[in-house]
Design a protein around this motif. Structure first.
Motif, PDB file in Angstrom:
ATOM      1  N   ASN A  59     -14.456  -5.917   5.501  1.00 16.94           N
ATOM      2  CA  ASN A  59     -13.820  -5.388   6.711  1.00 16.94           C
ATOM      3  C   ASN A  59     -12.730  -6.333   7.213  1.00 16.94           C
ATOM      4  O   ASN A  59     -11.628  -5.893   7.557  1.00 16.94           O
ATOM      5  CB  ASN A  59     -14.872  -5.154   7.792  1.00 16.94           C
ATOM      6  N   LYS A  60     -13.021  -7.629   7.233  1.00 17.29           N
ATOM      7  CA  LYS A  60     -12.032  -8.601   7.675  1.00 17.29           C
ATOM      8  C   LYS A  60     -10.828  -8.620   6.739  1.00 17.29           C
ATOM      9  O   LYS A  60      -9.680  -8.711   7.195  1.00 17.29           O
ATOM     10  CB  LYS A  60     -12.657  -9.989   7.765  1.00 17.29           C
ATOM     11  N   GLU A  61     -11.069  -8.518   5.434  1.00 14.09           N
ATOM     12  CA  GLU A  61      -9.976  -8.476   4.465  1.00 14.09           C
ATOM     13  C   GLU A  61      -9.115  -7.228   4.679  1.00 14.09           C
ATOM     14  O   GLU A  61      -7.883  -7.299   4.617  1.00 14.09           O
ATOM     15  CB  GLU A  61     -10.520  -8.501   3.035  1.00 14.09           C
ATOM     16  N   LEU A  62      -9.760  -6.110   4.935  1.00 18.37           N
ATOM     17  CA  LEU A  62      -9.022  -4.863   5.167  1.00 18.37           C
ATOM     18  C   LEU A  62      -8.221  -4.926   6.463  1.00 18.37           C
ATOM     19  O   LEU A  62      -7.088  -4.432   6.520  1.00 18.37           O
ATOM     20  CB  LEU A  62      -9.976  -3.668   5.173  1.00 18.37           C
ATOM     21  N   ILE A  63      -8.779  -5.527   7.478  1.00 21.09           N
ATOM     22  CA  ILE A  63      -8.065  -5.683   8.748  1.00 21.09           C
ATOM     23  C   ILE A  63      -6.813  -6.523   8.533  1.00 21.09           C
ATOM     24  O   ILE A  63      -5.728  -6.176   9.016  1.00 21.09           O
ATOM     25  CB  ILE A  63      -8.978  -6.301   9.826  1.00 21.09           C
ATOM     26  N   LEU A  64      -6.943  -7.620   7.787  1.00 22.31           N
ATOM     27  CA  LEU A  64      -5.782  -8.458   7.495  1.00 22.31           C
ATOM     28  C   LEU A  64      -4.738  -7.694   6.681  1.00 22.31           C
ATOM     29  O   LEU A  64      -3.534  -7.816   6.920  1.00 22.31           O
ATOM     30  CB  LEU A  64      -6.209  -9.724   6.741  1.00 22.31           C
ATOM     31  N   ARG A  65      -5.199  -6.905   5.743  1.00 25.07           N
ATOM     32  CA  ARG A  65      -4.274  -6.114   4.918  1.00 25.07           C
ATOM     33  C   ARG A  65      -3.535  -5.079   5.772  1.00 25.07           C
ATOM     34  O   ARG A  65      -2.334  -4.883   5.636  1.00 25.07           O
ATOM     35  CB  ARG A  65      -5.035  -5.424   3.799  1.00 25.07           C
ATOM     36  N   VAL A  66      -4.263  -4.418   6.668  1.00 23.72           N
ATOM     37  CA  VAL A  66      -3.640  -3.431   7.556  1.00 23.72           C
ATOM     38  C   VAL A  66      -2.601  -4.112   8.442  1.00 23.72           C
ATOM     39  O   VAL A  66      -1.499  -3.599   8.629  1.00 23.72           O
ATOM     40  CB  VAL A  66      -4.706  -2.702   8.404  1.00 23.72           C
ATOM     41  N   GLU A  67      -2.934  -5.282   8.983  1.00 25.10           N
ATOM     42  CA  GLU A  67      -1.997  -6.007   9.830  1.00 25.10           C
ATOM     43  C   GLU A  67      -0.736  -6.374   9.046  1.00 25.10           C
ATOM     44  O   GLU A  67       0.383  -6.256   9.558  1.00 25.10           O
ATOM     45  CB  GLU A  67      -2.646  -7.261  10.411  1.00 25.10           C
ATOM     46  N   LYS A  68      -0.913  -6.815   7.802  1.00 24.54           N
ATOM     47  CA  LYS A  68       0.231  -7.171   6.953  1.00 24.54           C
ATOM     48  C   LYS A  68       1.091  -5.936   6.677  1.00 24.54           C
ATOM     49  O   LYS A  68       2.326  -5.989   6.771  1.00 24.54           O
ATOM     50  CB  LYS A  68      -0.257  -7.773   5.638  1.00 24.54           C
ATOM     51  N   LEU A  69       0.453  -4.818   6.357  1.00 28.63           N
ATOM     52  CA  LEU A  69       1.198  -3.589   6.088  1.00 28.63           C
ATOM     53  C   LEU A  69       1.918  -3.092   7.332  1.00 28.63           C
ATOM     54  O   LEU A  69       3.057  -2.606   7.253  1.00 28.63           O
ATOM     55  CB  LEU A  69       0.260  -2.507   5.544  1.00 28.63           C
ATOM     56  N   GLU A  70       1.274  -3.215   8.488  1.00 30.36           N
ATOM     57  CA  GLU A  70       1.920  -2.809   9.739  1.00 30.36           C
ATOM     58  C   GLU A  70       3.149  -3.667  10.014  1.00 30.36           C
ATOM     59  O   GLU A  70       4.177  -3.166  10.457  1.00 30.36           O
ATOM     60  CB  GLU A  70       0.934  -2.887  10.910  1.00 30.36           C
TER      61      GLU A  70
ATOM     62  N   GLU B  24       4.979  -5.221   7.728  1.00 25.62           N
ATOM     63  CA  GLU B  24       5.991  -4.800   6.764  1.00 25.62           C
ATOM     64  C   GLU B  24       6.669  -3.505   7.217  1.00 25.62           C
ATOM     65  O   GLU B  24       7.892  -3.356   7.089  1.00 25.62           O
ATOM     66  CB  GLU B  24       5.364  -4.595   5.378  1.00 25.62           C
ATOM     67  N   LEU B  25       5.876  -2.597   7.745  1.00 26.27           N
ATOM     68  CA  LEU B  25       6.434  -1.325   8.233  1.00 26.27           C
ATOM     69  C   LEU B  25       7.376  -1.557   9.404  1.00 26.27           C
ATOM     70  O   LEU B  25       8.465  -0.988   9.466  1.00 26.27           O
ATOM     71  CB  LEU B  25       5.301  -0.373   8.628  1.00 26.27           C
ATOM     72  N   ARG B  26       6.966  -2.423  10.336  1.00 32.16           N
ATOM     73  CA  ARG B  26       7.834  -2.740  11.477  1.00 32.16           C
ATOM     74  C   ARG B  26       9.153  -3.349  10.990  1.00 32.16           C
ATOM     75  O   ARG B  26      10.232  -3.010  11.490  1.00 32.16           O
ATOM     76  CB  ARG B  26       7.134  -3.702  12.439  1.00 32.16           C
TER      77      ARG B  26
ATOM     78  N   LYS C 165      12.848  -1.665  11.529  1.00 33.87           N
ATOM     79  CA  LYS C 165      13.953  -2.389  12.158  1.00 33.87           C
ATOM     80  C   LYS C 165      15.171  -2.408  11.230  1.00 33.87           C
ATOM     81  O   LYS C 165      16.298  -2.239  11.683  1.00 33.87           O
ATOM     82  CB  LYS C 165      13.532  -3.816  12.490  1.00 33.87           C
ATOM     83  N   ALA C 166      14.936  -2.613   9.935  1.00 31.97           N
ATOM     84  CA  ALA C 166      16.042  -2.623   8.974  1.00 31.97           C
ATOM     85  C   ALA C 166      16.719  -1.254   8.916  1.00 31.97           C
ATOM     86  O   ALA C 166      17.954  -1.165   8.859  1.00 31.97           O
ATOM     87  CB  ALA C 166      15.529  -3.023   7.592  1.00 31.97           C
ATOM     88  N   GLU C 167      15.937  -0.198   8.944  1.00 28.01           N
ATOM     89  CA  GLU C 167      16.506   1.156   8.947  1.00 28.01           C
ATOM     90  C   GLU C 167      17.314   1.409  10.210  1.00 28.01           C
ATOM     91  O   GLU C 167      18.381   2.045  10.168  1.00 28.01           O
ATOM     92  CB  GLU C 167      15.398   2.206   8.810  1.00 28.01           C
ATOM     93  N   GLN C 168      16.835   0.918  11.338  1.00 26.28           N
ATOM     94  CA  GLN C 168      17.569   1.086  12.593  1.00 26.28           C
ATOM     95  C   GLN C 168      18.899   0.337  12.540  1.00 26.28           C
ATOM     96  O   GLN C 168      19.935   0.873  12.962  1.00 26.28           O
ATOM     97  CB  GLN C 168      16.733   0.585  13.776  1.00 26.28           C
TER      98      GLN C 168
END
Length: 84
Positions: free
Chosen positions: A31-42, A44-46, A50-53
């Motif tokens: 669960n902790k690994e998945l939370i870290l992965r989600v945070e990293k992906l979020e 990257e998405l942000r 920003k780059a698209e904007q």
């Protein structure tokens, strides 16, 4: 029930409890690994958003400048063709 049977049942329960505890520990780690992965992906998405904007803003600026240049060219062409 005799003492040996009771001890055996307690040992079985203790073994199963240890297994369940280990499963909980493993799941918590996953669960902790998945939370870290989600945070990293979020993040990257942000960054990509920003780059698209920035790209859209630059594109609009370029389009505006091209339009202004076209207007100036039309004005120059109109002046050159004006018979006066």
């Amino acid at each position: 029930m005799d003492d040996q049977g009771l001890i055996s049942q307690f040992e079985t329960i203790e073994k199963r409890l240890d297994e369940l505890i280990q499963i909980c520990i493993d799941k918590d780690k996953q669960n902790k690994e998945l939370i870290l992965r989600v945070e990293k992906l979020e993040e990257e998405l942000r960054t990509k958003v920003k780059a698209e904007q920035r790209y859209a803003e630059e594109k609009a600026l370029v389009r505006s400048r091209v339009d202004q240049l076209l207007i100036r060219l039309e004005d120059i062409a109109t002046i050159d063709t004006d018979p006066s």
